[in-house]
Design an enzyme around this catalytic site. Structure first.
Site, PDB file in Angstrom:
ATOM      1  N   CYS A 340      54.368  33.265  37.976  1.00 37.11           N
ATOM      2  CA  CYS A 340      53.310  34.220  38.317  1.00 37.11           C
ATOM      3  C   CYS A 340      53.057  34.256  39.819  1.00 37.11           C
ATOM      4  CB  CYS A 340      52.028  33.893  37.564  1.00 37.11           C
ATOM      5  SG  CYS A 340      51.495  32.177  37.743  1.00 37.11           S
ATOM      6  N   HIS A 820      47.426  29.566  37.230  1.00 41.34           N
ATOM      7  CA  HIS A 820      47.947  30.926  37.077  1.00 41.34           C
ATOM      8  C   HIS A 820      47.487  31.776  38.257  1.00 41.34           C
ATOM      9  CE1 HIS A 820      49.439  34.456  35.061  1.00 41.34           C
ATOM     10  NE2 HIS A 820      48.249  35.022  35.018  1.00 41.34           N
TER      11      HIS A 820
END
Length: 860
Positions: A340, A820
């Site tokens: 990510c 994330h």
């Protein structure tokens, strides 16, 4: 036409004869894939077409590269390869029957083991049918497979091997080398010296050269030393390896990678990354308690879960119904597993017009002039990714139900949304110890890595990374003599410290901390999180304040002294990237993030941070280098032999096995900075005609350091060219080639000192050696840049210091090694959230919780 008809039916015996006759001219070009060959049967080299796409995928039977329908003709024209294996997956509506809700069938299941099924389809209503056929260009003759009896044996074997080949990314990706690590033979019996060394949780530096990155802790004596120099310009000077050669202490752990789950350990003796089953005990010897934190499955401490859930919800805008966005510029990127950070950075990069023009605007030219293997070309893969994100081809809204029903009566045409950056990630992370792994990484470090690659792979006359580059003026003052020194350096990111002491809700924070401790002692759920609120103005003030210079050597006093340094902008970039320095290490050695809210402004004015240079009344520090302590030598010069240098012996042996003289191999590896056998091989080719090519390597050192390094080097009379890799790095920063060579020669090929030398000698380019450009052009046959006679500094786009926010990257989790990333971008007047494959209109952009912010200059 008659021959084409044979492939669709007719007399089998005649067809078999014709097939064999037809393929005879192409047999020398058909290869059987070997174990080392990369077979791209799931993705086009120039686009994100696959066997799922409407036109399927064509795989060259010679190079094993895959091409979509739009790009196959280009490869045929460029290479003359005629035989391709065409792969196509059909998704068709099930015929109703007694089995009813059976799972989808996969006919010819062995064909596409690596293909994923379309999750948008109801598996009870549809099934898959895979198809393979040989296609011969330029007439597009088709031969359906399997056709074992009619095809020559070589063709059948080649087709079977290609269809059963494994993914070319398997070596670089999933669970890659991490699963293959073996326990070190030294781990169980490692001797640790009882020398009282305790390692602090931050502030490390190499004990030999003061570098503060790529640092390794020796697990025997606690020495902190730098690692090797990497190809991308990062790394160190190899002092950790030198220490091993001197002491024989075999194991070291990389600082910054220590988590409760383990750490990166390297064995110098075994020459590879290893596992240390006793790492917790070995670290505890130096005061590092890595197991103090009990970790849950998601990598968070039990008492961190509730606060972090809040952060995850806010940043991802959970609980709010977000409207999906489709079309050009609204394409998602698949998460490959902890990728990510890459997705967020690339979305921000390709929202910038200069990058769009450089890669997508030049796409036809980049593709037409790409090398024979476009999967290994940076500009091709950047153009491919940019087109995938901006074309809208992979971001289409769902079709209306009645239209779907109508289409399904014949054949379903799957709707593909989002792209998978598998090929892009495999290429740009190749050779990098961190980004090539499957672990989570720091988005800021990846941004700089990407900019470095952009710099080294020019796509045209104007480099798109120029929009980020700016000059920093550093003013260093000796506190005792009050004299100053002004230097300039290139940077791409403004790093803002978090001014925790300026929090506006201190009383609430104190009360929350008391409640949290009480709840922890009573084993109750923690109270609702209170996040520190920090004024942006306080962070900006902290950036501009003087900082102490450690181990400052005053040239005025000819001794160490106290020194302070302040930084200002010598130029303002077109696009300002601001990083909030949220990540740190706690006293318990646990990497953690400062969970703060900062009121980042939509409009930013940093004009007051413009550098002013030497002021009236200020006196400059003398331009004298600190002394270098070396053994006494009556001549003032002694020679270092090869045995005292850090040379990668494995690269030396690879070259020697090719038949080159051993001493020449040593010189090649040394002069290319231990960058590997491939770079050293290029050096050998360029220097093998020189008379001293096979002579032993000797390096000069100096008993005295002159004020001008160039003069000292000239006194010795060495003609050796600096390593081409270092020259290329300096050129990529915007300096002329002759100045780069002059600076490296003046600093004995020390890259960091060479950059300082350039800034401290702005007028010396005009006095450069006569014929330097001509000599260098002769030594470098591939050089295509002629140096100008006038000095040009780094390429910068200076202008006013007023900016507007257009994007930010946010991080959720406790450290850069977990969690994330998502990206918010302002497009067409509204904010959009890019959360991997999910692209939606943002309702509540959390601008106060970002990690990296992107501003563009407001035209004056």
């Amino acid at each position: 036409m008659q021959r084409a008809a044979l492939f669709r039916g007719g007399d089998a015996q005649m067809a078999a004869g014709d097939l064999g006759e037809l393929l005879v001219p192409y047999m020398p070009t058909i290869r059987v894939p070997k174990s080392g060959d990369r077979v791209y049967k799931t993705e086009c080299a120039f686009s994100y077409d696959s066997p799922d796409s409407e036109g399927g995928l064509y795989v060259c039977m010679n190079t094993f590269l895959g091409f979509g329908r739009e790009h196959i003709e280009r490869h045929y024209r460029k290479t003359g390869q005629c035989v391709y294996l065409h792969l196509k997956r059909h998704v068709i509506e099930k015929v109703p029957g007694a089995s009813g809700g059976a799972l989808p069938k996969r006919r010819n299941a062995k064909l596409f083991l690596d293909l994923e099924t379309n999750s948008d389809l109801n598996s009870e209503d549809f099934e898959y049918e895979d198809e393979a056929k040989l296609v011969i260009f330029p007439d597009h003759y088709e031969i359906s497979l399997p056709n074992i009896e009619e095809l020559p044996a070589l063709v059948t074997i080649a087709c079977d091997a290609l269809l059963s080949a494994k993914s070319p990314y398997r070596k670089q990706e999933p669970d890659s080398w991490e699963e293959e690590l073996q326990a070190s033979k030294h781990a169980k019996t490692l001797v640790q010296l009882d020398n009282g060394v305790r390692i602090p949780p931050s502030g490390w530096k190499c004990s030999k050269c003061d570098l503060r990155e790529n640092l390794w802790l020796n697990l025997t004596d606690g020495s902190v030393l730098c690692g090797k120099w990497f190809f991308d310009g990062s790394g160190g000077n190899g002092h950790a390896m030198e220490h091993y050669k001197e002491t024989g202490y075999p194991l070291a752990v990389k600082l910054g990678t220590i988590t409760p789950d383990g750490a990166d350990v390297y064995s110098f003796d075994e020459e590879e990354p290893v596992l240390d089953p006793h790492i917790a005990k070995h670290l505890a010897h130096f005061g590092i308690d890595m197991l103090q934190m009990q970790v849950t499955e998601n990598g968070l401490r039990d008492n961190d879960i509730k606060p972090r859930v809040s952060e995850w919800e806010v940043i991802q805008e959970a609980g709010v119904k977000l409207k999906p966005m489709y079309g050009p510029g609204y394409t998602g990127i698949k998460n490959l597993g902890n990728s990510c950070y890459l997705n967020a950075v690339m979305q921000a990069i390709f929202s910038i017009p200069e990058f769009q023009r450089a890669y997508v605007g030049n796409l036809p030219r980049i593709f037409d002039y790409s090398p024979l293997d476009p999967t290994q070309d940076f500009n091709t893969q950047m153009a491919k990714l940019g087109h995938g994100l901006l074309s809208g081809q992979y971001s289409k809204p769902p079709m209306k139900s009645e239209l779907i029903e109508q289409v399904m009566k014949e054949e379903h045409k799957p709707q593909r949304n989002g792209i998978s950056p598998r090929m892009f990630k495999a290429f740009i992370s190749k050779g990098h110890p961190e980004f090539s792994s499957n672990r989570q990484q720091d988005a800021q470090e990846f941004f700089l890595h990407l900019i470095n690659l952009v710099e080294r792979n020019p796509v045209g006359s104007e480099n798109p990374s120029d929009v980020f580059r700016f000059l920093v003026e550093e003013r260093t003052q000796c506190c005792q003599s009050r004299k100053v020194r002004y230097t300039e350096r290139v940077d791409y990111i403004m790093q803002l410290p978090v001014a925790m002491e300026a929090a506006t809700n201190k009383d609430e924070l104190i009360a929350y901390e008391l409640k949290r401790r009480e709840a922890e002692a009573a084993r109750r759920p923690p109270p609702e999180l209170v996040r520190a609120k920090i004024p942006f103005s306080a962070c900006l003030q902290a950036f501009s304040e003087p900082s102490n210079v450690e181990d400052f050597w005053s040239s005025a006093l000819q001794a160490k002294s106290a020194g302070v340094k302040t930084s200002r902008f010598a130029s303002f970039p077109e696009y300002l990237v601001v990083q909030i320095k949220k990540f740190t290490f706690g006293l318990d050695w646990i990497p953690k993030k400062l969970d703060v809210s900062i009121d980042m402004p939509d409009f930013l004015d940093i004009s007051h941070l413009r550098a002013r240079g030497l002021q009236p009344g200020e006196e400059e520090l003398p331009d004298i280098a600190p002394p270098i302590v070396i053994p006494d030598d009556p001549k003032g010069i002694y020679w270092l032999t090869v045995s005292s240098l850090d040379i990668d012996e494995s690269s030396v042996m690879q070259l020697a096995e090719m038949g080159f003289p051993l001493e020449a191999c040593r010189k090649a590896v040394y002069y290319t900075g231990n960058l590997g056998a491939e770079v050293a091989f290029n050096w050998i080719i360029a220097h093998m005609e020189e008379p001293d090519f096979a002579e032993p390597l000797v390096i000069p050192a100096f008993g005295e350091v002159a004020s001008s390094g160039a003069a000292a080097l000239g006194a010795v009379g060495l003609d050796n060219q600096p390593p081409e890799e270092m020259v290329a790095i300096i050129i990529s920063m915007g300096f002329q080639r002759n100045l780069a060579i002059q600076a490296l020669k003046a600093t004995n090929n020390n890259l960091e000192r060479a950059l300082e030398w350039i800034f401290s000698h702005p007028d010396l380019e005009e006095e450069s050696e006569p014929g330097l450009d001509t000599m260098d052009m002769e030594n470098n046959a591939n050089a295509n840049i002629l140096a100008d006679t006038e000095s040009e500094g780094p390429r910068i786009k200076d202008g006013p210091g007023r900016y507007e926010l257009f994007g930010f990257i946010s991080h959720m989790g406790t450290s850069t090694m977990s969690g994330h990333y998502v990206c918010h971008l302002k497009k067409e007047g509204r904010w959009v959230i890019y959360n991997d494959l999910r692209v939606c209109a943002s309702e509540r952009p959390p601008k106060d919780l970002g990690y990296i912010y992107f501003y563009h200059r407001i035209p004056s």
